[in-house]
Design an enzyme around this catalytic site. Structure first.
Site, PDB file in Angstrom:
ATOM      1  N   CYS A  62       0.843  -1.197   0.000  1.00 33.07           N
ATOM      2  CA  CYS A  62       0.000   0.000   0.000  1.00 33.07           C
ATOM      3  C   CYS A  62       0.878   1.247   0.000  1.00 33.07           C
ATOM      4  CB  CYS A  62      -0.948   0.079   1.175  1.00 33.07           C
ATOM      5  SG  CYS A  62      -2.087  -1.290   1.290  1.00 33.07           S
ATOM      6  N   ARG A  78       4.026  -0.325  -4.744  1.00 28.10           N
ATOM      7  CA  ARG A  78       3.751  -0.873  -3.412  1.00 28.10           C
ATOM      8  C   ARG A  78       2.441  -1.651  -3.359  1.00 28.10           C
ATOM      9  NH1 ARG A  78       6.916   1.644   0.420  1.00 28.10           N
ATOM     10  NH2 ARG A  78       5.502   0.953   2.042  1.00 28.10           N
ATOM     11  N   TRP A 129      -2.667  -2.794  -1.745  1.00 31.77           N
ATOM     12  CA  TRP A 129      -2.345  -4.215  -1.912  1.00 31.77           C
ATOM     13  C   TRP A 129      -3.207  -4.926  -0.880  1.00 31.77           C
ATOM     14  CZ3 TRP A 129      -0.391  -8.313   0.982  1.00 31.77           C
ATOM     15  CH2 TRP A 129       0.075  -9.406   0.245  1.00 31.77           C
ATOM     16  N   ASN A 178      -1.977   1.814   5.728  1.00 33.05           N
ATOM     17  CA  ASN A 178      -1.064   0.792   5.221  1.00 33.05           C
ATOM     18  C   ASN A 178      -0.666  -0.065   6.419  1.00 33.05           C
ATOM     19  OD1 ASN A 178       1.027  -0.714   4.117  1.00 33.05           O
ATOM     20  ND2 ASN A 178       2.513   0.970   4.231  1.00 33.05           N
ATOM     21  N   GLY A 179      -0.966  -1.340   6.382  1.00 34.36           N
ATOM     22  CA  GLY A 179      -0.620  -2.217   7.506  1.00 34.36           C
ATOM     23  C   GLY A 179      -1.771  -3.158   7.802  1.00 34.36           C
ATOM     24  N   GLU A 230      17.499 -17.649  -7.977  1.00 36.20           N
ATOM     25  CA  GLU A 230      17.089 -16.290  -8.320  1.00 36.20           C
ATOM     26  C   GLU A 230      16.521 -16.232  -9.747  1.00 36.20           C
ATOM     27  OE1 GLU A 230      16.431 -13.721  -6.823  1.00 36.20           O
ATOM     28  OE2 GLU A 230      16.651 -12.059  -8.218  1.00 36.20           O
ATOM     29  N   LYS A 236      12.744 -14.994 -10.653  1.00 36.42           N
ATOM     30  CA  LYS A 236      12.463 -13.915 -11.614  1.00 36.42           C
ATOM     31  C   LYS A 236      11.446 -14.390 -12.650  1.00 36.42           C
ATOM     32  CE  LYS A 236      13.597 -11.188  -9.938  1.00 36.42           C
ATOM     33  NZ  LYS A 236      14.326 -11.064  -8.718  1.00 36.42           N
ATOM     34  N   GLU A 270       7.874 -14.703 -11.184  1.00 37.01           N
ATOM     35  CA  GLU A 270       7.251 -13.413 -10.878  1.00 37.01           C
ATOM     36  C   GLU A 270       6.744 -12.696 -12.112  1.00 37.01           C
ATOM     37  OE1 GLU A 270       9.141 -10.957  -7.427  1.00 37.01           O
ATOM     38  OE2 GLU A 270      10.725 -11.548  -8.791  1.00 37.01           O
ATOM     39  N   HIS A 317      17.978 -36.593  -7.414  1.00 36.82           N
ATOM     40  CA  HIS A 317      17.217 -37.127  -6.272  1.00 36.82           C
ATOM     41  C   HIS A 317      15.720 -36.853  -6.419  1.00 36.82           C
ATOM     42  CE1 HIS A 317      20.926 -38.139  -4.247  1.00 36.82           C
ATOM     43  NE2 HIS A 317      21.385 -36.934  -4.527  1.00 36.82           N
ATOM     44  N   LYS A 347       5.965  -4.290  -4.138  1.00 39.95           N
ATOM     45  CA  LYS A 347       7.396  -4.101  -3.996  1.00 39.95           C
ATOM     46  C   LYS A 347       7.856  -4.226  -2.552  1.00 39.95           C
ATOM     47  CE  LYS A 347      11.452  -3.033  -5.523  1.00 39.95           C
ATOM     48  NZ  LYS A 347      12.125  -4.140  -6.208  1.00 39.95           N
TER      49      LYS A 347
HETATM   50  O1  M6R Z   1      12.793  -5.230   0.172  1.00 38.88           O
HETATM   51  P1  M6R Z   1      13.316  -6.622   0.438  1.00 38.88           P
HETATM   52  O2  M6R Z   1      14.605  -6.880  -0.196  1.00 38.88           O
HETATM   53  O3  M6R Z   1      13.302  -6.949   1.904  1.00 38.88           O
HETATM   54  O4  M6R Z   1      12.235  -7.561  -0.250  1.00 38.88           O
HETATM   55  C1  M6R Z   1      12.317  -8.947  -0.128  1.00 38.88           C
HETATM   56  C2  M6R Z   1      11.401  -9.633  -1.110  1.00 38.88           C
HETATM   57  O5  M6R Z   1      10.074  -9.255  -0.882  1.00 38.88           O
HETATM   58  C3  M6R Z   1      11.769  -9.308  -2.555  1.00 38.88           C
HETATM   59  O6  M6R Z   1      13.091  -9.633  -2.837  1.00 38.88           O
HETATM   60  C4  M6R Z   1      10.849 -10.055  -3.525  1.00 38.88           C
HETATM   61  O7  M6R Z   1      11.057 -11.424  -3.444  1.00 38.88           O
HETATM   62  C5  M6R Z   1      11.044  -9.540  -4.939  1.00 38.88           C
HETATM   63  N1  M6R Z   1       9.777  -9.390  -5.585  1.00 38.88           N
HETATM   64  C6  M6R Z   1      11.908 -10.425  -5.766  1.00 38.88           C
HETATM   65  O8  M6R Z   1      12.025  -9.986  -7.076  1.00 38.88           O
END
Ligand code: M6R
Length: 611
Positions: free
Chosen positions: A2, A27, A73, A99-100, A484, A488, A491, A507, A606
């Protein structure tokens, strides 16, 4: 999670707030809304993006010099017009954005229902708002007093902004656990979840602390604690330019941020690393150098991409510093009654510095006597303020929801810290130390070389975009890179992808392999190279499609691969900063080829400020 914007002054609030919401849309982007004061209270809200809200208010009265806006969000209640913020109290006088999460909202709601309150949304926010209104009515006091009483009963996290039709010259704000920045202009104030909506109007900001209430007028900012004692606002100067939060000619923020990496890595090393003399200057951690050297254990706490950077760091610290390292998902660490010994060093890694899981986890570790170092990108963020010390990654604002430049900058900082400690502890010989310093300094130029593969990777993306699953495999330092790469792809393209240590494949996951499965090998030349070649052979023998990230000069991997992406040679410790780049581009171009909104992938936000 948010985004919140508020404005009070002499400008029209609507354009300031809408522009700010667009900057904060990373956000959360499932609905948006705005409340304006101008004689009366006007509230407009809409499911979906800020642009949909804008369209919905065409022809409506959007005047007013005081207002609040929100991009959501969803936590409580599905994304919809009625669950969008701002919410309006039962009297119709007060509007609020939040927000929260209010954890005890259900019991408060029951109390209010018994008193005759009605609710037009499923949100915890509307409950808190009516709770505040109820206290105000019963005590016949001010909104500020009612808020203070209400917050003492609330369990959870919040950043809230309130406006009252009967008091149009004031915005009241409060925070606990969710960020709030107030920009100080000339007879005007700007409120936001981060500095990006504020930067074009003023560089003077106040970061509001937990348990503080801000009473904001056009010409005055009053800060108080929950005990009603005045606090002195600490004014900070923003070190950020507007261009840093704009797309600069790129189609998406994600692509811009991928291409920024030669510069961001350089910015992270600049002034800290002198490769010629081998002097590493990190003032943020200097004071704790002895404790890190003597640490019985390093615990790395993070989530998502930052957690992957932590996994690389585990290998690096153990190899170079000979200190045992554990890497923990913040969300698990917090709730499993972890053993933390006095003198353990906790490294919290976070781009945003606001991730609730990480924040709560470090609080737990701190209570048990650990030293907390923050490796963070956002200056002044909540984790920065809860850490004993640390180092910023200086990657600049990362707007794309998929983290890219933050990852490579985190690695640069973590490797520098490990080198510095190893050198001080004498667990690395001088020759290797100087070599690694040099290798690290060469990374920005080598990343620029990897980026020249852009068109090749774009073509690969169009070749493989219709696959249903992907497997990403790597060994050693490249195992976290495989994780990673898979994250990516998931996502951005919504394709199922899994990352595995290449040797673990036999395995179980090898059962997935058939002629339709693309398997991405992160197979740069390192001490595991021979082994990963065998793993490639195992996939080829089962007709899987092999896409390999290989080192220039490798003549064996191409014979086992359907497609290759070549990167420059680099020491295995720094190589993940290169091998991850093609994986970022591959995910990006597959997402684009599938016509998805890569900067705002579905269901994500984000900054994840809820546990
Ligand atoms: O702001 P942060 O690095 O603490 O965020 C951690 C994760 O939420 C963040 O890396 C998330 O997995 C991303 N969307 C990855 O691309």
């Amino acid at each position: 999670m948010c985004g919140i914007v508020g404005y009070i002054g002499s400008r029209e609030a609507y354009p300031v707030i809408i522009k700010g919401l667009k900057r904060l849309e990373y956000r959360g982007y499932d609905s948006a809304g705005i409340a304006l004061l101008n004689g009366g209270l006007k509230v407009y809200k809409k499911k979906d993006k800020v642009a949909d809200l804008e369209e919905s208010v065409i022809g409506k009265d959007i005047s007013g010099t005081t207002g609040i806006g929100h991009t959501r969000w969803a936590t409580h209640g599905e994304p919809s017009d009625r669950n969008a913020h701002p919410h309006v109290s039962n009297s119709g006088n007060i509007a609020m954005i939040h927000n929260g999460i209010i954890e005890n909202y259900a019991s408060i709601k029951n109390e209010l229902i018994k008193k005759g309150y009605t609710f037009s949304s499923d949100t915890d926010t509307e409950v808190l708002l009516n709770f505040i209104e109820d206290i105000k009515k019963n005590n016949e006091g001010t909104l500020e007093e009612a808020l203070r009483i209400a917050l003492k009963r609330v369990v959870g996290a919040y950043c809230i902004l309130l406006i009252d039709k009967n008091n149009p010259d004031t915005i009241i704000a409060a925070r606990k656990g969710s960020p709030l920045v107030i920009g100080i202009g000339k007879n005007e104030h700007f409120l936001a979840s981060d500095a990006s909506p504020i930067i074009e109007y003023t560089k003077e900001v106040v970061y509001v602390n937990d348990y503080e209430i801000a009473i904001v007028h056009a010409d005055e900012l009053i800060l108080k604690n929950l005990g009603n004692e005045k606090q002195t606002p600490f004014i900070t100067k923003l070190d950020m330019e507007l261009s840093a939060i704009e797309k600069g000619g790129y189609e998406h923020f994600m692509l811009k941020e991928i291409f920024e990496q030669p510069q961001t890595i350089y910015d992270c090393l600049r002034g800290r690393m002198n490769a010629e003399t081998g002097v590493i200057t990190m003032s943020g951690i200097q004071q704790y150098e002895q404790q890190i050297m003597n640490a019985g254990r390093i615990i790395i706490i993070a989530c998502g991409t930052s957690w992957h950077a932590g996994l690389v760091a585990e290998y690096v610290f153990e190899e170079l510093c000979r200190i045992p390292v554990e890497v923990e998902y913040a969300s698990e660490f917090r709730y499993r009654n972890p053993v933390v010994n006095k003198g353990d060093v906790v490294i919290a890694i976070s781009q945003s510095g606001e991730t609730a899981d990480t924040l709560v986890a470090i609080e737990t570790a701190k209570e048990q006597g650990a030293i907390i170092l923050g490796i963070l990108n956002v200056v002044g963020s909540s984790i920065a303020r809860k850490s004993h010390a640390g180092a910023y990654t200086h990657a600049g604002p990362e707007i794309g929801v998929a983290s890219t430049k933050a990852f490579t900058a985190q690695l640069a900082v973590l490797i520098m810290v490990a080198l510095k400690i190893a050198h001080a502890k004498n667990t690395i010989n001088k020759e290797r130390y100087l070599l690694l310093c040099k290798e690290l300094m060469e990374i920005p130029d080598k990343v620029a070389i990897v980026l020249l593969q852009n068109n090749n990777i774009k073509a690969l993306a169009s070749k493989y975009k219709d696959a249903y699953d992907f497997l990403y495999l790597g060994r050693g330092y490249n195992f976290p890179v495989a994780l990673e790469g898979a994250l990516k792809l998931k996502e951005i393209s919504y394709i199922h992808a899994e990352g595995y240590p290449a040797a673990e494949m036999k395995h179980g996951p090898i059962a997935l392999v058939d002629e339709k499965l693309p398997v991405v090998f992160v197979a740069t030349k390192d001490s595991y190279h021979q082994k990963i070649i065998s793993n490639m052979q195992e996939i080829k023998a089962r007709k899987g499609k092999v896409i390999s990230i290989i080192t220039e000069g490798d003549t064996v991997s191409p014979t086992l691969s359907d497609d290759i992406i070549i990167i420059p040679p680099a020491d295995e410790i720094v190589a993940p900063m290169l091998s991850v780049i093609p994986l970022q581009l591959l995910a990006y171009y597959i997402g684009v080829a599938k016509d998805y909104d890569v900067d705002k992938p579905r269901n994500l936000a984000k900054s994840v400020t809820v546990e």
